[in-house]
Scaffold this motif. Structure first.
Motif, PDB file in Angstrom:
ATOM      1  N   VAL A 240      34.886  72.016  41.858  1.00 37.70           N
ATOM      2  CA  VAL A 240      33.760  72.362  42.726  1.00 37.70           C
ATOM      3  C   VAL A 240      32.486  72.303  41.898  1.00 37.70           C
TER       4      VAL A 240
ATOM      5  N   LEU B 104      34.411  78.114  47.556  1.00 37.69           N
ATOM      6  CA  LEU B 104      35.222  78.745  46.505  1.00 37.69           C
ATOM      7  C   LEU B 104      36.062  79.883  47.076  1.00 37.69           C
ATOM      8  N   GLU B 105      35.458  80.676  47.957  1.00 38.97           N
ATOM      9  CA  GLU B 105      36.205  81.784  48.571  1.00 38.97           C
ATOM     10  C   GLU B 105      37.385  81.257  49.391  1.00 38.97           C
TER      11      GLU B 105
ATOM     12  N   GLY C  51      40.087  79.858  47.193  1.00 40.78           N
ATOM     13  CA  GLY C  51      40.811  80.974  46.587  1.00 40.78           C
ATOM     14  C   GLY C  51      41.832  81.570  47.538  1.00 40.78           C
TER      15      GLY C  51
ATOM     16  N   THR D 103      40.785  76.351  41.060  1.00 44.15           N
ATOM     17  CA  THR D 103      39.433  75.804  41.134  1.00 44.15           C
ATOM     18  C   THR D 103      38.797  75.700  39.753  1.00 44.15           C
TER      19      THR D 103
ATOM     20  N   LEU E 184      35.032  75.063  38.294  1.00 43.10           N
ATOM     21  CA  LEU E 184      33.647  75.129  38.746  1.00 43.10           C
ATOM     22  C   LEU E 184      32.661  74.632  37.691  1.00 43.10           C
TER      23      LEU E 184
ATOM     24  N   ARG F 116      30.937  83.007  39.396  1.00 42.23           N
ATOM     25  CA  ARG F 116      31.896  82.616  38.370  1.00 42.23           C
ATOM     26  C   ARG F 116      33.258  83.276  38.602  1.00 42.23           C
TER      27      ARG F 116
ATOM     28  N   LEU G 194      34.743  83.798  41.268  1.00 44.11           N
ATOM     29  CA  LEU G 194      35.479  83.168  42.365  1.00 44.11           C
ATOM     30  C   LEU G 194      36.309  81.970  41.903  1.00 44.11           C
ATOM     31  N   ALA G 195      36.000  81.446  40.719  1.00 48.52           N
ATOM     32  CA  ALA G 195      36.666  80.237  40.215  1.00 48.52           C
ATOM     33  C   ALA G 195      37.723  80.603  39.176  1.00 48.52           C
TER      34      ALA G 195
END
Length: 195
Positions: free
Chosen positions: A12, A27-28, A31, A37, A39, A61, A63-64
């Motif tokens: 991403v 990203l959410e 997840g 992921t 990033l 950050r 989230l990845a």
């Protein structure tokens, strides 16, 4: 999900164009699907995040699974030998679009996108610019000719969204569809949508 790898692996990229929440929401959703992921969150994206949201860089950050500096051209995602299931750039600035369309790999985001194209993996670009001049359109056509999916974040109103958050979720979900990773939060067209 239509991938042989589990969990799927997606890169991403978030650029400095307006609409940073498209990348955050993607990203959410990724997840929630259990996707691994990777990033690339550019310096310009960090500035846009501060301008458009109350989120901090650490929030994004977190989230990845993996986060890279845009200057780390030696990162795993800069090589075609590192298998992924595709890449999403959300939002995609015209500067990044130009780099991708012209294979001008001066940062990791553009290099990862270039690798995605050369390996014939899905690349989805949420190009965020309006109005468009002929140069923008030529760049989009060039990237499309190389194999990218050009997906300006145009809202879908047939879902009768009740909030900006719903519009963002729908657009992010459709971008995941283009990566062949469908999410249950994505509203689908049906005859009942027309009532």
């Amino acid at each position: 999900m239509q991938t042989d790898r589990f969990p799927p692996r997606v890169v991403v990229g978030i650029t400095g164009a307006s609409g940073v929440l498209y990348g955050v929401r993607a990203l959410e959703l990724l997840g929630q699907l259990g996707v691994e992921t990777h990033l690339v969150f550019t310096k310009a994206a960090r500035a846009t995040l501060a301008q458009e949201t109350d989120l901090g860089v650490a929030d994004v950050r977190a989230l990845a699974c993996h986060v890279y500096s845009e200057h780390d051209l030696g990162a795993a995602i800069s090589s075609g030998s590192f298998p992924t299931d595709g890449m999403l750039v959300a939002p995609c600035s015209v500067k990044s679009l130009s780099g991708i369309a012209n294979s001008y790999d001066d940062n990791l985001l553009v290099r990862a996108a270039d690798v995605t194209l050369k390996e014939r993996r899905p690349l989805v670009l949420l190009v965020r610019e309006t109005p468009l001049h002929a140069g923008h359109l030529r760049l989009m056509a060039q990237a499309c000719d190389a194999g990218a999916t050009i997906m300006p974040p145009v809202p879908a109103f047939y879902t009768k969204p009740g909030s900006v958050e719903e519009l963002i979720t729908q657009t992010a979900g459709r971008a995941l569809d283009a990566l062949r990773l469908s999410h249950p939060a994505t509203a689908r067209w049906s005859a009942t949508s027309r009532r």
